[in-house]
Design an enzyme around this catalytic site. Structure first.
Site, PDB file in Angstrom:
ATOM      1  N   LYS A   1       0.652  -1.164  -0.050  1.00 35.67           N
ATOM      2  CA  LYS A   1       0.071   0.168   0.095  1.00 35.67           C
ATOM      3  C   LYS A   1       0.737   1.328   0.145  1.00 35.67           C
ATOM      4  O   LYS A   1       1.712   1.452   0.595  1.00 35.67           O
ATOM      5  CB  LYS A   1      -0.891  -0.017   1.047  1.00 35.67           C
TER       6      LYS A   1
ATOM      7  N   THR B   1      -7.890   9.206   9.175  1.00 38.52           N
ATOM      8  CA  THR B   1      -7.475   7.925   8.567  1.00 38.52           C
ATOM      9  C   THR B   1      -7.402   6.660   9.378  1.00 38.52           C
ATOM     10  O   THR B   1      -6.954   5.851   8.982  1.00 38.52           O
ATOM     11  CB  THR B   1      -6.176   8.132   7.667  1.00 38.52           C
TER      12      THR B   1
ATOM     13  N   GLY C   1      -8.086   3.517  10.752  1.00 40.87           N
ATOM     14  CA  GLY C   1      -8.645   2.260  10.410  1.00 40.87           C
ATOM     15  C   GLY C   1      -8.404   1.827   8.970  1.00 40.87           C
ATOM     16  O   GLY C   1      -9.388   1.145   8.644  1.00 40.87           O
ATOM     17  N   THR C   2      -7.828   2.731   8.237  1.00 42.37           N
ATOM     18  CA  THR C   2      -7.884   2.441   6.639  1.00 42.37           C
ATOM     19  C   THR C   2      -7.259   1.114   6.219  1.00 42.37           C
ATOM     20  O   THR C   2      -7.924   0.423   5.218  1.00 42.37           O
ATOM     21  CB  THR C   2      -7.167   3.478   5.988  1.00 42.37           C
ATOM     22  N   GLY C   3      -6.346   0.612   7.057  1.00 40.06           N
ATOM     23  CA  GLY C   3      -5.760  -0.693   6.697  1.00 40.06           C
ATOM     24  C   GLY C   3      -6.809  -2.009   7.205  1.00 40.06           C
ATOM     25  O   GLY C   3      -6.582  -2.629   6.215  1.00 40.06           O
ATOM     26  N   CYS C   4      -7.102  -1.694   8.370  1.00 38.56           N
ATOM     27  CA  CYS C   4      -8.230  -2.744   8.766  1.00 38.56           C
ATOM     28  C   CYS C   4      -9.477  -2.679   7.482  1.00 38.56           C
ATOM     29  O   CYS C   4      -9.707  -3.953   7.151  1.00 38.56           O
ATOM     30  CB  CYS C   4      -8.709  -2.286  10.054  1.00 38.56           C
TER      31      CYS C   4
END
Length: 513
Positions: free
Chosen positions: A409, A450, A452-455
């Site tokens: 990412k 932002t 929690g974007t990865g989760c």
């Protein structure tokens, strides 16, 4: 018995004919089509057809990949007008073709038995031929002269009724329909109305959809109880298991996973690896669950409602990783998406060195896809990842090393959020080839919220896999969903706030507290 079209039964298709929205970019007036589609669905639209005249192949593909997750998150079928090859490329639910376009048999051959295929007809003879050819529904019109179809032959109310009596598949009327002209459908036997300008030329698409739905429900029966915002729960509803830590502030971890799965219309299950006391300002404390209890949670889930896909997030220690790996191996779990939570955005290490080794030795080999950010890719690859060249090099190296797909990412970039997906031969069905890479490019959303974007991204990818989508499409639709959640402009808390997981279900108004 009528065949099931992907996730849609014959009854599903009939039900979703009620308010059939056909897109048109002629009336955007500075607005975006994804926003208008989301607003139309929020107001009661039950089916979306992407029609984008005079656009290039790449433009239609890009727009389809934006609209499809909006539709699927709300349990709304999504088809593309005429462009069968594009429908196949993006994995749309199906295609709508005209009498002079691709034949139904050819569309079925290209898209497969799971695709929804609609055909435009104007006579009883055409309707019977379309049903015999395998069409799933018919669009009949133009019922009223309309500027969007200047060359269309008008269909009388009497002919519409004869068509409805002549076939067993759903029929939707189209052409010049708006609230004040819907009476043309009365007593015809149609299942719904297809509209274009009545929705997309309206100043408020959501309000327009609400008015259309209310009138259609009054005329045709049913109502809100017949059209839930999410697909009706049933034995075949795919479940997605999230194995991760709890975020007491609700923006990341298990809470973000549950919201994401729910937004995609699927059934969320959880195995909690740790409790945290945190808010948008930071983490105050962490209470790790015992490995035994984590394994018991996973066993209980697989014994009763086995998941179709699994997302793994925070696994804070080597013993926890070992317990998760043992349990998933015991149940022969598939479609595992691993978000290797190791390094914070600040660069701080979040797990111990022995946990990293356990991750590499036990969990990554079980994964179909891992989704490291750039700092995490550095740890796994063993070299600096600072630019796109490094991103791609790391993705290829990790895919080659671990034999799974890798999404590195690029959200740490300043001007963009470009991600690179590396696919090993096992995913491309090209055993003799090496790792293939694909870039998923998008602008960086200007927001500080932002958390929690990865989760969210990894859970959304798992949702795609649970629905039976391919890996590339699952990643693309998940990225579009995440962009919508960021762009919705949720602004909660005094620190780095959460994103709006349910953005497709509400008007796109920025929310601040």
């Amino acid at each position: 018995m009528a065949p099931r079209r992907g996730r849609w039964s014959a009854q599903d298709i009939r039900t979703h004919m009620r308010l059939y929205a056909v897109t048109d970019r002629a009336w955007l007036n500075g607005r975006t089509l994804p926003k208008l589609v989301a607003d139309a669905i929020a107001g009661g639209a039950t089916f979306i057809q992407l029609r984008k005249k005079h656009a290039t192949h790449d433009e239609i593909v890009a727009l389809a990949r934006e609209l499809m997750p909006i539709c699927h998150a709300a349990g709304v079928p999504f088809v593309i007008d005429d462009e069968v090859e594009i429908a196949r490329e993006v994995g749309a639910d199906g295609v709508h073709v005209g009498q002079s376009d691709t034949a139904c048999a050819d569309a079925r051959r290209l898209l497969g038995d799971g695709a929804i295929i609609g055909i435009s007809v104007q006579t009883v003879e055409e309707a019977r031929a379309a049903q015999a050819a395998g069409a799933d529904y018919l669009g009949v019109g133009a019922l009223i002269p309309t500027p969007t179809k200047p060359d269309a032959v008008d269909v009388t109310s009497e002919e519409l009724a004869r068509i409805c009596r002549a076939v067993d598949i759903p029929v939707v009327g189209i052409g010049g329909l708006r609230v004040e002209t819907l009476d043309v459908l009365a007593n015809s036997g149609v299942d719904g109305a297809a509209v274009v300008s009545a929705l997309f030329a309206a100043d408020d698409a959501q309000a327009a959809a609400r008015s259309l739905r209310a009138r259609l429900d009054e005329m045709l029966g049913g109502g809100e109880s017949a059209f839930p915002a999410l697909p009706p729960a049933c034995a075949a509803l795919p479940a997605v298991l999230a194995i991760a830590g709890s975020d007491s502030s609700g923006g990341a971890g298990i809470q973000a996973d549950i919201k994401t799965v729910a937004a995609h219309g699927l059934f969320a299950e959880t195995a909690v690896t740790a409790l945290t006391a945190q808010n948008t300002m930071g983490v105050r404390n962490v209470l790790e669950a015992t490995p035994t209890f984590i394994a018991e949670q996973i066993d209980a889930i697989f014994e009763d409602i086995p998941p179709a896909a699994i997302k793994i997030g925070m696994c804070p220690s080597a013993p926890v990783i070992e317990a998760v790996a043992d349990a998933l191996t015991r149940w022969s779990a598939a479609n595992i998406v691993l978000d290797p939570v190791m390094v914070a955005t600040s660069g701080a290490r979040l797990i111990a060195e022995d946990a990293v080794h356990a991750l590499e030795d036990r969990l990554i080999p079980l994964a179909r896809l891992i989704t490291p950010n750039m700092p995490e890719a550095e740890v796994l690859a063993g070299f600096e990842v600072r630019d796109e060249k490094d991103q791609e090099r790391a993705a290829v190296a990790l895919a080659d090393c671990f034999g799974c797909a890798v999404l590195v990412k690029g959200g740490h970039g300043v001007h963009d959020a470009n991600d690179v997906l590396a696919l090993p031969p096992t995913e491309t069905a090209d055993v003799g080839a090496g790792v293939r890479t694909t870039w998923l490019r998008s602008p960086r959303v200007d927001t500080e919220n932002t958390h929690g974007t990865g989760c969210t991204l990894s859970s959304a990818i798992a949702c795609g896999l649970a629905r039976g989508l391919g890996l590339e499409e699952s990643v693309a639709t998940a990225k579009s969903y995440l962009m919508g959640a960021l762009e919705a402009g949720l602004n909660l808390g005094a620190g780095s706030g959460p994103i709006d997981h349910m953005w497709a279900y509400r008007p796109h108004q920025k929310v601040s507290v």
